[in-house]
Design a protein around this motif. Structure first.
Motif, PDB file in Angstrom:
ATOM      1  N   ASP A  55      -3.961  13.462   3.575  1.00  0.00           N
ATOM      2  CA  ASP A  55      -4.142  13.572   5.020  1.00  0.00           C
ATOM      3  C   ASP A  55      -4.451  12.208   5.636  1.00  0.00           C
ATOM      4  OD1 ASP A  55      -4.273  15.335   7.340  1.00  0.00           O
ATOM      5  OD2 ASP A  55      -6.415  14.896   7.365  1.00  0.00           O
ATOM      6  N   TYR A  71      -3.369  23.942   6.247  1.00  0.00           N
ATOM      7  CA  TYR A  71      -4.668  23.876   6.915  1.00  0.00           C
ATOM      8  C   TYR A  71      -5.202  25.276   7.164  1.00  0.00           C
ATOM      9  CZ  TYR A  71      -3.070  19.089   7.760  1.00  0.00           C
ATOM     10  OH  TYR A  71      -2.602  17.805   7.604  1.00  0.00           O
ATOM     11  N   VAL A  79      -8.076  20.588   6.784  1.00  0.00           N
ATOM     12  CA  VAL A  79      -7.161  20.539   5.654  1.00  0.00           C
ATOM     13  C   VAL A  79      -7.707  21.397   4.515  1.00  0.00           C
ATOM     14  CG1 VAL A  79      -8.218  18.439   4.707  1.00  0.00           C
ATOM     15  CG2 VAL A  79      -5.862  19.024   4.125  1.00  0.00           C
ATOM     16  N   SER A  92       0.876  14.724   6.224  1.00  0.00           N
ATOM     17  CA  SER A  92       0.548  16.108   6.596  1.00  0.00           C
ATOM     18  C   SER A  92       1.676  17.090   6.298  1.00  0.00           C
ATOM     19  CB  SER A  92       0.192  16.171   8.087  1.00  0.00           C
ATOM     20  OG  SER A  92       1.291  15.721   8.883  1.00  0.00           O
TER      21      SER A  92
END
Length: 282
Positions: free
Chosen positions: A231, A241, A247, A236
């Motif tokens: 992250d 998430y 996360v 990403s």
């Protein structure tokens, strides 16, 4: 005879033990006769209400309901089965059966469903707690466990070998289990994708143990990456998430795409070096 002015009274005759025993026998005979009458009884639209008692099924017996079966409390059949060929099964608390639970429509349990053999549902199965069965769970509709930690376990699957035409199962953010198809039939707005492959080279592999292991920090060590490390590098696309945006983990299957891009990038660099060396006569 009592004397004048003296209140007359008489003691109730003592009940003879033989009379009392005879009354008990007659009472049991009436109960047995009522039970035999109920064997062929038809219950109308008013239904069957048990006030403060229960329905007791002897060993090997089953409960067969042509319509819907709705119970405010537990449904417990230690040695029998529950079958509603024309309706649904609903219990305010637990459903427990020593054999099968079969419903053409829905099964709903306010707490747990514990079935020793098969749980077969023509509609949806909704259980607030856990679903536990020693055989199979079949549902034409959805199977949903809605508790804070709703568990759906399949212990026997560890010993079942799948064929060649298999698909990986994934859990969506809402807890739904499904597959992630790759065919063009399921994809739109397709375009080339790239990223800075050098960022992937900065990710450091780690070994660790899960904190929720049976014996924390003493379980077998695992290997992998730390999601926060990816992250921080802006990777990403390879993460998932939780519902707060924090996360939670890494989609390792997507990393294979990144490795392909990395391999292509390195191949391009090697080709460029080879061309320069060739031009220099080396």
């Amino acid at each position: 005879m009592a004397n004048p002015g003296t209140p007359a009274f008489s003691m109730p005759p003592a009940e003879d033990e033989t009379v009392r025993a005879q009354a008990d026998v007659e009472r049991r005979q009436r109960e047995d006769a009522a039970a035999r009458t109920l064997e062929a009884a038809t219950i109308g639209s008013g239904g069957l209400t048990v006030k403060g008692g229960f329905i007791d099924l002897k060993e090997g017996s089953s409960l067969h309901v042509s319509g819907e079966a709705v119970f405010d409390g537990d449904v417990s059949l230690p040695a029998g089965s529950l079958n509603t060929p024309g309706g649904s099964i609903g219990a305010g608390q637990d459903i427990t059966a020593g054999q099968d639970v079969i419903a053409v429509r829905d099964v709903k349990a306010g707490r747990h469903a514990d079935v020793d053999q098969n749980l077969t549902v023509g509609g949806n199965a909704t259980v607030t707690g856990d679903v536990t069965t020693q055989a199979r769970v079949r549902a034409a509709g959805d199977i949903e466990t809605t508790g804070t930690v709703g568990l759906l376990r399949s212990v026997g699957s560890r010993n079942y070998i799948v064929g060649t035409n298999y698909a990986g199962a994934w859990i969506n953010v809402d807890g739904t289990i499904g597959i992630s198809p790759s065919s063009r039939l399921f994809k739109g707005a397709i375009r080339d994708w790239s990223f800075d492959p050098q960022k992937l080279l900065q990710v450091q592999a780690k070994s660790f143990v899960y904190k929720q292991s049976p014996v924390p920090y003493q379980a077998e060590r695992q290997v992998g990456f730390i999601a926060e490390d990816l992250d921080e590098l802006g990777l990403s696309a390879f993460l998932f998430y939780d519902d707060t945006g924090a996360v939670q983990g890494i989609n390792y299957d997507r990393l294979t795409v990144a490795l392909f891009v990395l391999a292509q990038w390195q191949e391009q660099r090697l080709s460029a070096i080879e061309q320069r060396l060739s031009a220099a006569g080396i």
